[in-house]
Design a protein around this motif. Structure first.
Motif, mmCIF file in Angstrom:
data_model
loop_
_atom_site.group_PDB
_atom_site.id
_atom_site.type_symbol
_atom_site.label_atom_id
_atom_site.label_comp_id
_atom_site.label_asym_id
_atom_site.label_seq_id
_atom_site.Cartn_x
_atom_site.Cartn_y
_atom_site.Cartn_z
ATOM 1 N N ALA A 52 0.820 -1.218 0.000
ATOM 2 C CA ALA A 52 0.000 0.000 0.000
ATOM 3 C C ALA A 52 0.851 1.263 0.000
ATOM 4 O O ALA A 52 0.579 2.218 -0.728
ATOM 5 C CB ALA A 52 -0.929 -0.006 1.214
ATOM 6 N N SER A 74 -6.073 -7.881 4.358
ATOM 7 C CA SER A 74 -5.633 -7.312 3.089
ATOM 8 C C SER A 74 -6.788 -6.721 2.293
ATOM 9 O O SER A 74 -6.637 -5.716 1.626
ATOM 10 C CB SER A 74 -4.917 -8.372 2.254
ATOM 11 O OG SER A 74 -5.766 -9.460 1.989
ATOM 12 N N SER A 75 -7.980 -7.350 2.354
ATOM 13 C CA SER A 75 -9.131 -6.838 1.603
ATOM 14 C C SER A 75 -9.533 -5.458 2.118
ATOM 15 O O SER A 75 -9.843 -4.559 1.343
ATOM 16 C CB SER A 75 -10.320 -7.803 1.714
ATOM 17 O OG SER A 75 -10.678 -7.973 3.080
ATOM 18 N N ASN A 86 -6.921 -2.958 0.887
ATOM 19 C CA ASN A 86 -7.108 -2.615 -0.526
ATOM 20 C C ASN A 86 -8.272 -1.659 -0.719
ATOM 21 O O ASN A 86 -8.198 -0.714 -1.499
ATOM 22 C CB ASN A 86 -7.338 -3.884 -1.366
ATOM 23 C CG ASN A 86 -6.068 -4.712 -1.481
ATOM 24 O OD1 ASN A 86 -4.969 -4.213 -1.278
ATOM 25 N ND2 ASN A 86 -6.217 -6.000 -1.779
#
Length: 308
Positions: free
Chosen positions: A72, A146-147, A150
């Motif tokens: 990120a 992680s979702s 994102n």
């Protein structure tokens, strides 16, 4: 008078004489007679803009190519590089369409010329804020799915560009001084002084928020366990802090000039006629960021050399 006056207002947006009227009122038509020093500065800025576009393109290619940079943080750095690249193109277009060419533009074209430069500046400021928010969330919530990460990343980057485009579009949408010459800026003769003051206030508040976020991050990192305060985390924090410092140093003179512009009566502050030199210095910021990444990161330096 309401319905019949509306078409008249929109006609003014396509009247090239309107540009000359505003420049004569605020600048005594100084835009039409460029000096030798101004030509030299213009050529130097165009060369600098070409360099900005190439080096920020190098950052974007490096971030895309190397899987190490798909985190990120590096994607946000890529977003900042993209805004710097567009800033280089916008400043180049601004210089090539200035001088005597200014008087061949319609107000709509003039607003597009200046609005793109303001939008890219806003995108850079909001990108710095997005990086600060991402770092703060990453430090305070170490284990993030992680979702979620994102989703947060897409929302932050999307918000950067939507708000930046909105700020740059306000004058063409009506917040200008087309109907009131007394409210006109000296540096940007079709912009309202109130609009310029609004933009500077927004940017200043955002920069103060960024400084506040980084101060809190450093306090958390210093008082946290070694697991959080890794060498890599600290190095990355130092890098983005240097990027923020470079932005403030490069843009502060231009911000001061715009503040003077918002407060000075028409033709009262002669230094405003030299605003181009301050904006030329501010342009250096878009060139500085890739150099900072190269000097601060061995991985980024290695990838740059691979791409070259």
């Amino acid at each position: 008078s309401g319905p019949s006056s509306t078409p008249g207002i929109y006609k003014e947006y396509f009247n090239t004489e309107k540009i000359r009227e505003h420049y004569n009122y605020t600048k005594e038509g100084s835009e039409s007679s460029p000096t030798t020093s101004r030509w030299v500065v213009s050529i130097l800025i165009v060369v600098l803009c070409c360099f900005i576009v190439l080096e920020n393109l190098l950052v974007l290619i490096s971030v895309c190519r190397n899987k190490k940079f798909h985190s990120a943080m590096y994607i946000f750095i890529g977003n900042l590089a993209f805004s710097d690249l567009l800033a280089g193109l916008a400043f180049m277009a601004n210089i090539l369409l200035s001088g005597a060419t200014t008087f061949n533009l319609t107000p709509v074209q003039w607003f597009v010329r200046e609005g793109t430069a303001f939008a890219t500046l806003a995108a850079s400021v909001f990108s710095l804020l997005a990086i600060a928010i991402e770092r703060h969330v990453a430090i305070t919530k170490v284990k993030v799915y992680s979702s979620d990460k994102n989703c947060r990343m897409v929302l932050l980057i999307g918000a950067c560009w939507v708000i930046a485009a909105a700020i740059g579009s306000l004058p063409i949408m009506g917040w200008n001084c087309m109907s009131d010459l007394r409210d006109c800026s000296t540096v940007l003769p079709l912009y309202s002084k109130r609009y310029i003051l609004f933009v500077i206030t927004i940017f200043t508040l955002i920069l103060l928020a960024i400084v506040g976020l980084y101060s809190r991050i450093y306090c958390i990192v210093r008082s946290s366990h070694a697991e959080i305060a890794t060498a890599q985390t600290l190095a990355l924090l130092k890098t983005v802090t240097i990027v923020l410092g470079a932005f403030i140093v490069c843009w502060l003179p231009a911000f001061i000039i715009l503040l003077m512009d918002a407060s000075c009566p028409v033709r009262a502050c002669r230094i405003l006629y030299k605003a181009n030199y301050f904006f030329a210095f501010a342009t250096l910021n878009s060139a500085a960021n890739p150099i900072i990444y190269t000097l601060r990161s061995k991985d980024m330096r290695r990838e740059f050399l691979r791409v070259l």
